[in-house]
Design a protein around this motif. Sequence first.
Motif, short mmCIF file in Angstrom:
data_model
loop_
_atom_site.label_atom_id
_atom_site.label_comp_id
_atom_site.label_asym_id
_atom_site.label_seq_id
_atom_site.Cartn_x
_atom_site.Cartn_y
_atom_site.Cartn_z
N LYS A 144 13.23 -10.11 0.65
CA LYS A 144 13.26 -8.72 1.89
C LYS A 144 13.81 -7.92 1.08
O LYS A 144 13.86 -6.42 0.83
CB LYS A 144 13.53 -8.92 3.26
N VAL A 145 14.92 -8.10 1.41
CA VAL A 145 16.60 -7.21 1.05
C VAL A 145 16.40 -6.76 -0.06
O VAL A 145 16.89 -5.15 -0.44
CB VAL A 145 17.94 -8.14 1.41
N LEU A 146 16.10 -7.57 -1.47
CA LEU A 146 16.10 -6.78 -2.34
C LEU A 146 14.96 -6.42 -2.58
O LEU A 146 15.33 -4.95 -3.26
CB LEU A 146 15.85 -8.12 -3.62
N GLY A 147 14.39 -5.80 -1.35
CA GLY A 147 12.45 -4.95 -1.76
C GLY A 147 13.53 -4.20 -1.27
O GLY A 147 12.58 -2.86 -1.49
N LEU A 148 13.55 -4.47 -0.18
CA LEU A 148 14.34 -2.86 0.59
C LEU A 148 15.06 -1.97 0.22
O LEU A 148 14.80 -0.29 0.21
CB LEU A 148 14.64 -3.79 2.09
N THR A 149 16.17 -2.76 -0.08
CA THR A 149 17.25 -2.10 -1.29
C THR A 149 16.57 -1.07 -2.68
O THR A 149 17.08 -0.32 -2.47
CB THR A 149 17.91 -3.59 -1.85
N LEU A 150 15.35 -1.96 -3.36
CA LEU A 150 14.53 -0.70 -4.50
C LEU A 150 14.04 0.77 -3.64
O LEU A 150 14.44 0.89 -4.35
CB LEU A 150 14.07 -2.05 -5.71
N GLY A 151 12.85 -0.06 -2.92
CA GLY A 151 12.32 0.90 -2.31
C GLY A 151 13.68 1.98 -1.37
O GLY A 151 12.75 2.88 -1.91
N MET A 152 14.13 1.88 -0.97
CA MET A 152 15.15 2.78 -0.30
C MET A 152 15.04 3.46 -1.55
O MET A 152 16.49 4.85 -1.45
CB MET A 152 16.01 2.46 1.38
N MET A 153 16.05 2.73 -2.99
CA MET A 153 17.22 3.85 -4.00
C MET A 153 15.95 4.71 -4.55
O MET A 153 15.98 5.72 -4.94
CB MET A 153 17.78 2.45 -4.65
N GLY A 154 14.92 4.34 -4.76
CA GLY A 154 13.52 4.90 -5.31
C GLY A 154 13.27 6.60 -4.65
O GLY A 154 12.60 6.52 -4.95
N THR A 155 13.42 5.75 -3.02
CA THR A 155 13.06 7.20 -2.43
C THR A 155 14.05 8.44 -2.32
O THR A 155 13.86 9.11 -2.08
CB THR A 155 12.54 6.69 -0.63
#
Length: 299
Positions: A124-135
Motif C-alpha cells: 500500500k505504501v509503495l502504491g501510494l508513493t507511486l500514485g502521489m508521484m504521478g499526481t
Amino acid sequence: MMKTRNAYIALIFCNIVWACDYPFYNLVLGRYISPMAMVTASLIIAALLSLVPLIWEKHESVAPQDRAKMLGAALLMGVARKLCMMFGLAETSPIDGSIIGTTTPLLVLILSVIVGVDSFTSKKVLGLTLGMMGTLAIILSSNSGMHTQSSVWGNVLIFISSCVSASYMVLCKRLVGKYRVTTVLRWIYCASAFVILPFGIDDVCTIDFSDMNTKILLASLFVLFVPTYLPNLLLNYSLRSVAPTASSIYAYIQPVVAVGLSVAMRLDKLHPDTLLFAVVIFLGVALVLSSYRQSPKAA
C-alpha cells in the motif's frame, strides 16, 4: 447479491456521467458561465430535485445529534467540492483533471488509516508513493510549453476536490447507511444552496443564454441539471452496500471516457508525458487495490 450488483451498476453509471463533465464543463466554464454561477445554479437545481422524492415518500426526520454531521456533509460535498471542481476546471484541461481525479482511492486509503478503519502495508505504501508521484508530476507539468490549457493552480484545485470526495466517502458512510439516500441528499443540497446563494446569485443573474449556440446551450443544460444530483444519488446508494475503497475503484472509468470525449471533440490532446504520469498513477492505485485481495496470512 442483487443489491450489491445494483450498487456496482450505479457506480459505473455515475462515473460515466462525471467523466462527461470534464469536456462539457470545459466548453462553457469561464466563457459563457462563470465558475461561481455554475456552482450556485447547479446547487439550486439539485436542491429542487432533492425535494421531488417527497411526492411519493414520507418525510424522514434526522436525529438532533446527526444534524451537525449533515451540515458538515453539505459543506464538504456540496460547497467545498463544487467550488474546487468548478474553479479548477476553468483553469485546467479536461484530460489533466480527469486523470488527477483517479487519485481518490489513494486518498480514501490515507483517510481510512487516519480514522482507524484500515492500516498500511508495504504494498500500500509503495502504491501510494507511486500514485502521489504521478499526481505531482501532472500538476507540475502544467508549467511546460506543451500544456497550454493547464495551470498548476487549476490542477491543485482538482486534487483538493478529490480530497474532499474521499473525505465524504470515508466520514459519511455511516450517515448514508443510517438514513435514506434521498434524505441525506436533501439535507446536503438544500443546505448547500442556502449557504452559496448569497455569494453567487449575482453571477447567476448575469448568465446570458442568448449568447450560446445550440452545442453550448445543450452542454450548459447538461452540466447544470445532470452531474450534481443524479450521480450523487447513485454514489450514496452504492455506499450503503459497497466499501469506500471499492467504490473509489470506479474512478478509473472517468479518464478513459473523458480522454476519448475530449480528443473526439478536439478540446484537448493526450500528451506523451501525461500518458506516462497516468500509467504511474494507475499502477500505484492497482498496487493498493491488489493488497486487499491478499489473504490475511499473505498480508
